[in-house]
Design a protein around this motif. Structure first.
Motif, PDB file in Angstrom:
ATOM      1  N   LYS A   1       6.611   1.307   8.354  1.00 25.55           N
ATOM      2  CA  LYS A   1       7.254   1.817   7.355  1.00 25.55           C
ATOM      3  C   LYS A   1       7.693   2.339   6.940  1.00 25.55           C
ATOM      4  CE  LYS A   1       3.540   6.797   6.825  1.00 25.55           C
ATOM      5  NZ  LYS A   1       2.985   7.245   7.733  1.00 25.55           N
ATOM      6  N   LEU A   2       8.236   2.795   5.549  1.00 29.47           N
ATOM      7  CA  LEU A   2       8.752   3.648   4.739  1.00 29.47           C
ATOM      8  C   LEU A   2       8.768   4.222   4.134  1.00 29.47           C
ATOM      9  CD1 LEU A   2      11.850   2.472   3.724  1.00 29.47           C
ATOM     10  CD2 LEU A   2      10.949   2.245   1.557  1.00 29.47           C
ATOM     11  N   SER A   3       9.683   6.015   4.121  1.00 30.54           N
ATOM     12  CA  SER A   3       8.602   6.246   3.759  1.00 30.54           C
ATOM     13  C   SER A   3       9.620   7.607   3.038  1.00 30.54           C
ATOM     14  CB  SER A   3       8.756   8.090   5.343  1.00 30.54           C
ATOM     15  OG  SER A   3       7.681   7.413   5.731  1.00 30.54           O
ATOM     16  N   LEU A   4       9.411   8.160   1.615  1.00 31.91           N
ATOM     17  CA  LEU A   4      11.006   8.239   0.618  1.00 31.91           C
ATOM     18  C   LEU A   4       9.989   9.687   0.211  1.00 31.91           C
ATOM     19  CD1 LEU A   4      10.815   5.719  -2.426  1.00 31.91           C
ATOM     20  CD2 LEU A   4      12.020   5.389   0.101  1.00 31.91           C
ATOM     21  N   ARG A   5      11.252  10.810   1.209  1.00 31.70           N
ATOM     22  CA  ARG A   5      10.585  12.028   0.721  1.00 31.70           C
ATOM     23  C   ARG A   5      12.002  12.228  -0.379  1.00 31.70           C
ATOM     24  NH1 ARG A   5       7.071  11.092   2.986  1.00 31.70           N
ATOM     25  NH2 ARG A   5       6.981  10.837   5.323  1.00 31.70           N
TER      26      ARG A   5
ATOM     27  N   GLN B   1       4.243   0.938   2.990  1.00 32.38           N
ATOM     28  CA  GLN B   1       3.635  -0.044   3.552  1.00 32.38           C
ATOM     29  C   GLN B   1       3.110  -1.523   3.197  1.00 32.38           C
ATOM     30  OE1 GLN B   1       2.146   1.188   7.261  1.00 32.38           O
ATOM     31  NE2 GLN B   1       0.467   2.538   5.756  1.00 32.38           N
ATOM     32  N   LEU B   2       3.280  -2.972   3.981  1.00 33.77           N
ATOM     33  CA  LEU B   2       2.485  -4.117   4.247  1.00 33.77           C
ATOM     34  C   LEU B   2       0.632  -3.420   4.247  1.00 33.77           C
ATOM     35  CD1 LEU B   2       3.802  -7.246   4.185  1.00 33.77           C
ATOM     36  CD2 LEU B   2       4.059  -5.887   2.121  1.00 33.77           C
ATOM     37  N   SER B   3      -0.122  -4.397   2.597  1.00 30.58           N
ATOM     38  CA  SER B   3      -1.384  -3.617   3.515  1.00 30.58           C
ATOM     39  C   SER B   3      -1.815  -4.750   4.599  1.00 30.58           C
ATOM     40  CB  SER B   3      -2.403  -3.764   2.154  1.00 30.58           C
ATOM     41  OG  SER B   3      -3.307  -3.710   2.180  1.00 30.58           O
TER      42      SER B   3
ATOM     43  N   GLU C   1       0.989  -1.410   0.003  1.00 30.41           N
ATOM     44  CA  GLU C   1       0.106  -0.158   0.392  1.00 30.41           C
ATOM     45  C   GLU C   1       1.063   1.512  -0.084  1.00 30.41           C
ATOM     46  OE1 GLU C   1      -3.340   2.469   2.944  1.00 30.41           O
ATOM     47  OE2 GLU C   1      -3.582   0.112   3.054  1.00 30.41           O
ATOM     48  N   ALA C   2       0.942   2.225  -1.361  1.00 23.12           N
ATOM     49  CA  ALA C   2       1.333   3.197  -1.070  1.00 23.12           C
ATOM     50  C   ALA C   2       0.825   4.330  -0.946  1.00 23.12           C
ATOM     51  CB  ALA C   2       2.096   3.245  -2.922  1.00 23.12           C
ATOM     52  N   SER C   3       1.155   5.609  -0.531  1.00 24.30           N
ATOM     53  CA  SER C   3       0.593   6.791  -0.340  1.00 24.30           C
ATOM     54  C   SER C   3       0.726   7.528  -1.132  1.00 24.30           C
ATOM     55  CB  SER C   3       0.172   7.337   1.162  1.00 24.30           C
ATOM     56  OG  SER C   3      -0.269   8.489   1.175  1.00 24.30           O
ATOM     57  N   ILE C   4       0.392   8.122  -1.906  1.00 26.25           N
ATOM     58  CA  ILE C   4       1.733   9.369  -2.095  1.00 26.25           C
ATOM     59  C   ILE C   4       1.118  11.011  -1.962  1.00 26.25           C
ATOM     60  CG2 ILE C   4       2.551  10.135  -4.577  1.00 26.25           C
ATOM     61  CD1 ILE C   4       2.683   7.596  -5.025  1.00 26.25           C
ATOM     62  N   ASN C   5       2.413  11.414  -1.600  1.00 30.63           N
ATOM     63  CA  ASN C   5       2.082  13.446  -1.042  1.00 30.63           C
ATOM     64  C   ASN C   5       0.905  12.943   0.174  1.00 30.63           C
ATOM     65  OD1 ASN C   5       3.454  14.173  -3.135  1.00 30.63           O
ATOM     66  ND2 ASN C   5       2.275  14.605  -4.204  1.00 30.63           N
TER      67      ASN C   5
END
Length: 271
Positions: free
Chosen positions: A213-217, A246-248, A115-119
């Motif tokens: 949780k992996l966060s890319l900035r 993160q994994l869903s 699961e990826a969240s953009i902005n």
């Protein structure tokens, strides 16, 4: 909802017309009803190989209340267990699936989803990987956070975050490890990283356990418009500041057959 409704997903209608007609005929013989709305189905069949399987999963919303079955043209496909041109195998799976689904006894294999969240937006799912890549001929700079901790500052062509099943795809071409789907984790792989006195990365793929949780900035330095890929589709975005992955809790289910484990698939596809 009936427990034997089938939705057929295929893109090339002209190419697969004859094969689809055979599938419908065989399905009817074993009590399976073909429906036009995937929301009414509890079996979703893709036709056309692994790419079609990924598109079918995305088109139908990665439903966790349905079974996904993949048909390819030939045996060398990862997500697709069946050759659509082998009528005997088509009959066997439809009979087995029809009997088990009708009786509520079907065995399933569960694949983790990303699961990826953009902005900071709503989460989007993918089965193989989420990729963040430079869209111009210039390296991309990214701050990499793990559970809010600044782990490293990356510069290079991009990063690929894969599921265990996705570890056999783009990730494998980057020399990432192949991961058993029973290990629910994320794999983070670099694309052409630059390591110098200013930028320093691990230089190898690494795994994150479920719950991390992996966060890319994205660092603003003139290359602020990376391409975000979700499986085999690219997202059209004007600007990307952050990607949180993160994994869903959801999983994608496929038919579980005898002597057809993940490692049987690996052997069949690569050895």
């Amino acid at each position: 909802m009936a427990r034997n409704n089938v939705y057929l997903y295929y893109r090339n209608k002209q190419r697969h017309e004859t094969q689809v007609r055979k599938l419908v005929e065989v399905g009817k013989r074993y009590g399976l009803n073909v429906v036009q709305d995937h929301k009414q189905a509890n079996i979703i069949v893709s036709i056309g190989g692994d790419g079609a399987f990924l598109q079918a999963a995305r088109f139908t919303g990665f439903r966790d209340d349905a079974i996904y079955v993949g048909f390819a043209e030939g045996p060398n496909s990862f997500y697709c267990d069946f050759d659509i041109n082998d009528l005997s195998s088509v009959e066997a799976i439809f009979k087995e699936t029809g009997d088990r689904v009708s009786n509520g006894e079907i065995e399933v294999r569960r694949y983790p989803l990303l699961e990826a969240s953009i902005n900071g937006g709503p989460g989007m799912l993918c089965l193989n990987e989420c990729s963040v890549k430079s869209s111009i001929i210039k390296s991309l700079a990214i701050e990499v956070y793990i559970d809010g901790f600044l782990f490293e500052t990356f510069r290079g062509d991009g990063m690929v975050i894969s599921t265990p099943t996705g570890s056999t795809a783009y990730n494998k071409s980057l020399s990432g490890a192949i991961v058993d789907p029973l290990i629910h984790c994320l794999q983070v792989s670099e694309i052409a990283s630059v390591n110098n006195n200013r930028y320093r990365t691990l230089g190898s793929a690494f795994l994150l356990n479920r719950g991390r949780k992996l966060s890319l900035r994205i660092i603003e330095d003139g290359n602020d418009y990376p391409i975000i890929g979700m499986d085999n589709e690219a997202l059209s975005l004007k600007r990307t500041d952050s990607v949180d992955i993160q994994l869903s809790d959801k999983e994608l289910k496929t038919v579980k057959l005898t002597n057809n484990t993940f490692w049987h698939k690996i052997q069949r596809s690569f050895l």
